[in-house]
Design a protein around this motif. Structure first.
Motif, short mmCIF file in Angstrom:
data_model
loop_
_atom_site.label_atom_id
_atom_site.label_comp_id
_atom_site.label_asym_id
_atom_site.label_seq_id
_atom_site.Cartn_x
_atom_site.Cartn_y
_atom_site.Cartn_z
N PRO A 87 2.67 17.91 10.42
CA PRO A 87 2.98 18.35 11.79
C PRO A 87 4.35 19.01 11.87
O PRO A 87 5.28 18.66 11.13
CB PRO A 87 2.93 17.05 12.59
CG PRO A 87 2.06 16.14 11.78
CD PRO A 87 2.33 16.50 10.35
N ILE A 88 4.48 19.92 12.81
CA ILE A 88 5.76 20.60 13.00
C ILE A 88 6.82 19.59 13.43
O ILE A 88 6.58 18.74 14.30
CB ILE A 88 5.61 21.72 14.05
CG1 ILE A 88 4.61 22.78 13.55
CG2 ILE A 88 6.96 22.35 14.37
CD1 ILE A 88 4.30 23.85 14.57
N GLY A 89 7.99 19.69 12.83
CA GLY A 89 9.08 18.77 13.14
C GLY A 89 9.16 17.58 12.22
O GLY A 89 10.09 16.77 12.34
N SER A 90 8.20 17.46 11.32
CA SER A 90 8.20 16.35 10.38
C SER A 90 8.45 16.89 8.98
O SER A 90 8.16 18.04 8.67
CB SER A 90 6.87 15.60 10.42
OG SER A 90 6.66 15.01 11.68
N ILE A 91 9.00 16.02 8.14
CA ILE A 91 9.24 16.41 6.75
C ILE A 91 8.31 15.70 5.80
O ILE A 91 8.32 15.97 4.60
CB ILE A 91 10.70 16.11 6.34
CG1 ILE A 91 10.98 14.60 6.38
CG2 ILE A 91 11.68 16.87 7.22
CD1 ILE A 91 12.30 14.21 5.76
N ALA A 92 7.50 14.79 6.31
CA ALA A 92 6.56 14.05 5.47
C ALA A 92 5.29 13.81 6.27
O ALA A 92 5.27 13.87 7.51
CB ALA A 92 7.16 12.72 5.02
N GLY A 93 4.22 13.54 5.53
CA GLY A 93 2.95 13.27 6.18
C GLY A 93 2.96 11.94 6.91
O GLY A 93 3.86 11.11 6.76
N LYS A 94 1.89 11.75 7.69
CA LYS A 94 1.78 10.50 8.43
C LYS A 94 1.36 9.37 7.51
O LYS A 94 0.84 9.58 6.40
CB LYS A 94 0.81 10.66 9.58
CG LYS A 94 -0.62 10.92 9.14
CD LYS A 94 -1.54 11.11 10.33
CE LYS A 94 -2.99 11.37 9.88
NZ LYS A 94 -3.89 11.56 11.04
N PHE A 95 1.58 8.17 7.96
CA PHE A 95 1.24 6.99 7.19
C PHE A 95 -0.27 6.78 7.25
O PHE A 95 -0.86 6.70 8.33
CB PHE A 95 1.97 5.77 7.76
CG PHE A 95 1.92 4.57 6.87
CD1 PHE A 95 2.88 4.37 5.90
CD2 PHE A 95 0.90 3.64 7.01
CE1 PHE A 95 2.84 3.26 5.08
CE2 PHE A 95 0.86 2.53 6.19
CZ PHE A 95 1.83 2.34 5.22
N VAL A 96 -0.93 6.73 6.07
CA VAL A 96 -2.39 6.61 5.98
C VAL A 96 -2.74 5.34 5.19
O VAL A 96 -2.14 5.06 4.15
CB VAL A 96 -2.99 7.85 5.28
CG1 VAL A 96 -4.50 7.68 5.14
CG2 VAL A 96 -2.68 9.10 6.07
N GLU A 97 -3.71 4.61 5.70
CA GLU A 97 -4.17 3.40 5.03
C GLU A 97 -5.49 3.67 4.31
O GLU A 97 -6.16 4.69 4.53
CB GLU A 97 -4.38 2.28 6.06
CG GLU A 97 -3.09 1.83 6.74
CD GLU A 97 -2.24 0.95 5.84
OE1 GLU A 97 -2.65 0.67 4.70
OE2 GLU A 97 -1.13 0.57 6.28
N GLY A 98 -5.88 2.72 3.45
CA GLY A 98 -7.22 2.72 2.87
C GLY A 98 -7.41 3.60 1.66
O GLY A 98 -8.58 3.89 1.31
#
Length: 639
Positions: free
Chosen positions: A189-200
């Motif tokens: 996403p714009i404004g982030s430097i890393a991906g979101k936290f994903v489980e599983g």
């Protein structure tokens, strides 16, 4: 038996003979027999189709799944197969695909549907670990690099459809962490430097689950810890980095670059940055204590803050192990009288653990705290302080200036959430010329003190010698006093003895009563005066001697007078007893005998010639002289 029967029998014998010799060829050509060994598979290529609608492969396909001519999806497992005529079918025997322990096999499909735009990897489909090529293609398998891989074991892989590459497992060593970067997935996403936290996704080993759950391509917030992992290197890049070590005596202030924007917990009084709860973007309120932490260095920064007393040196030749003062140098100041001189300073500070997040939120790092606050504050304070005093006064009031600096710097640093423990002035190096003047003056002062000390020592020595002399004289005085007392007592005893002797003489000699009395009185008086004189002489030396001489003289005079008086009285009595003329003759005769006066000459020379003439007299005189000379020699020898 006729000739036809013999020929027929001979023919079957030949057939049987050649069949026994060339049975494989016969079975392969005439019966289409194919034997696949137990450790191989058969890859089938159909050369043509005699009957049927599916004679050619669809456009874009290279693997036949419906009997078309070309590479066949179905492979031949170990066993016996018939009617695989060599003119219609080509069968290539290849070994099983073997994946050793500690490795994985990456699969590249040569056929299948297109990978959707925006992705670089084909999604996993149910195909029995790529052993069922027919199922792979029928289930929508995509051509290209596959997200799925096969682990250690033996597999019947159709190499007409799949290329297999064997690679090592991913291993993360002890005290290390693996930082993950996904090469496929949804955009960050714009404004982030890393991906979101994903489980599983089981530590990224199931990349399809990662993609299914909306994982983003690029840097991942999660890290993987020490261990071995089945990770597809086409899907993920792993960077191994050391764990974050926070030593004892420090805390780690966490600065998170990812997450939602959190609520500032510092209130309105602190306006130098947001301090948020754990998990939000910003400086976390709760620092990390001593220990090791698996921190992603690209999404999270940990600033070490010492919580023990920290010493910073403003000195050219000294730096502490923490190296925060490596850029600090000796402070050069200028005095009121215009002399520049160098000053070494040590500052001891302490940052409480609860205040560490505020310090980092304000300055960003400990180095910034030193360069932006401590260095200008301490340097300018001493420069200003030096301008109010000359060099010598600055040196002489070092303690007072150190205390003043401590209070001033403590007050300033409290505004920055830093405790100033102590400020210490080290070596002060004045100008060489001034230092020489100061040294000469000091030497002169010390010499003056030395002379004064020596003078006082001489005075004390004189006092000691005086007291010693007095003590020595006191000994003599006491001795003299004792001598005077002894002499006094001796004189008294002598007087008593003289009085006794005088009384005895007076009683014993009645005839010479007055003479004896006068003699006794004279003797007693002489002894008394002599004793008194001796006593006085012993008392004060010269005075005692003078008194003794005086009294002795008086005693002698009285003695003479007494003797004369007694002699006169004796003469008077003798005159009365003997008569005046007889007494006179007696005394003259006595005096002549006492004085050895010669009345008759030794040699009498007369005027007659004869035996008694002058010649005889001269010879007698000469003879007497010779006799006198012999007597003198004899006396000398005896002596």
């Amino acid at each position: 038996m006729d000739i036809a029967s013999l020929f027929f029998a001979y023919w079957w014998v030949l057939v049987l003979f050649f069949s026994l010799i060339f049975y494989k060829f016969v079975l392969r050509v005439f019966f289409g027999m194919v034997i696949v060994p137990e450790d191989k598979i058969g890859l089938v290529t159909k050369k043509f189709v005699l009957i049927g609608a599916n004679r050619e492969l669809p456009d874009g396909r290279i693997i036949a799944t419906k009997g078309e001519a070309g590479f066949q999806a179905k492979t031949l497992a170990p066993g016996l197969y018939w009617f695989m005529w060599p003119w219609q079918y080509g069968v290539d025997m290849i070994p099983f695909t073997v994946v050793p322990e500690g490795k994985i096999a990456l699969v590249l499909s040569k056929d299948g549907t297109e990978i959707p735009t925006g992705h670089i990897l084909a999604r996993k489909v149910d195909c029995d670990n790529f052993q069922d090529a027919h199922a792979f293609l029928d289930n929508g398998g995509q051509r290209g690099r596959q997200t799925a891989f096969i682990t250690a074991g033996s597999y019947r892989i159709n190499r007409h459809l799949f290329d297999v590459s064997v690679v090592d497992q991913v291993t993360i060593n002890e005290n290390m962490v693996g930082i993950v970067t996904a090469l496929d997935g949804e955009p960050i996403p714009i404004g982030s430097i890393a991906g979101k936290f994903v489980e599983g996704h089981n530590n990224f080993q199931n990349f399809d689950s990662f993609l299914t759950n909306g994982g983003n391509r690029g840097l991942q917030p999660q890290v993987i810890l020490a261990g071995s992992y089945y990770i597809n290197p086409w899907a993920l890049q792993i960077e191994e980095t050391p764990m974050t070590d926070i030593p004892i005596g420090h805390v780690g202030v966490v600065i998170s670059y990812i997450g939602e924007v959190g609520k500032d917990l510092t209130g309105d009084t602190f306006k130098h940055g947001n301090i948020v709860e754990k998990g939000y973007r910003g400086v976390w309120m709760e620092p990390l204590g001593p220990g090791k932490y698996p921190v992603n260095k690209y999404t999270t920064k940990v600033e070490l803050v010492p919580t023990t007393n920290l010493v910073l040196n403003w000195a050219n030749a000294r730096s502490e192990a923490h190296s925060l003062d490596k850029n600090l140098s000796t402070i050069t100041v200028r005095s009121k009288d215009g002399f520049p001189f160098n000053l070494d300073v040590a500052q001891i500070i302490h940052i409480p653990a609860t205040e560490a997040p505020k310090v980092i939120a304000r300055f960003g790092s400990m180095n910034n705290l030193v360069s932006q606050v401590l260095e200008p504050t301490i340097g300018n304070y001493f420069r200003n302080s030096a301008q109010d005093s000359d060099v010598i006064s600055f040196l002489s009031t070092r303690k007072e200036r150190q205390n003043a600096a401590k209070e001033h710097i403590k007050e300033v640093l409290e505004e920055y959430n830093v405790n100033a423990v102590d400020t210490l002035i080290g070596d002060i190096v004045p100008p060489e010329a001034l230092m020489k003047t100061l040294t000469d003056r000091k030497i002169a002062q010390e010499e003056e003190k030395t002379y004064e000390t020596q003078r006082m020592a001489q005075e004390k020595r004189q006092g000691v010698e005086k007291e010693t002399a007095i003590a020595d004289m006191q000994k003599e005085i006491v001795k003299a006093q004792q001598s005077v007392e002894i002499a006094q007592r001796t004189a008294d005893a002598t007087v008593k003895k003289a009085e006794g002797d005088a009384t005895s003489l007076k009683l014993n000699v009645n005839a010479e009563a007055e003479a004896t009395k006068m003699r006794a009185n004279a003797d007693s008086e002489a002894i008394k005066m002599k004793a008194a004189a001796q006593a006085e002489s012993t008392k004060l030396n010269a005075a005692a001697d003078a008194e003794r001489i005086s009294k002795t003289g008086l005693a002698e005079a009285e003695k003479i007078m007494a003797i004369g008086k007694s002699t006169a009285e004796a003469y008077e009595l003798q005159v009365k007893a003997m008569g005046g003329d007889n007494f006179t003759r007696y005394k003259i005769t006595e005096e002549i005998s006492k004085g050895q006066i010669k009345i008759i000459p030794d040699v009498l020379i007369g005027g007659n010639n004869g035996s008694d003439g002058p010649i005889s007299g001269l010879l007698g005189l000469k003879l007497m002289e010779m006799m006198d000379a012999d007597k003198k020699k004899d006396l000398n020898k005896e002596n």
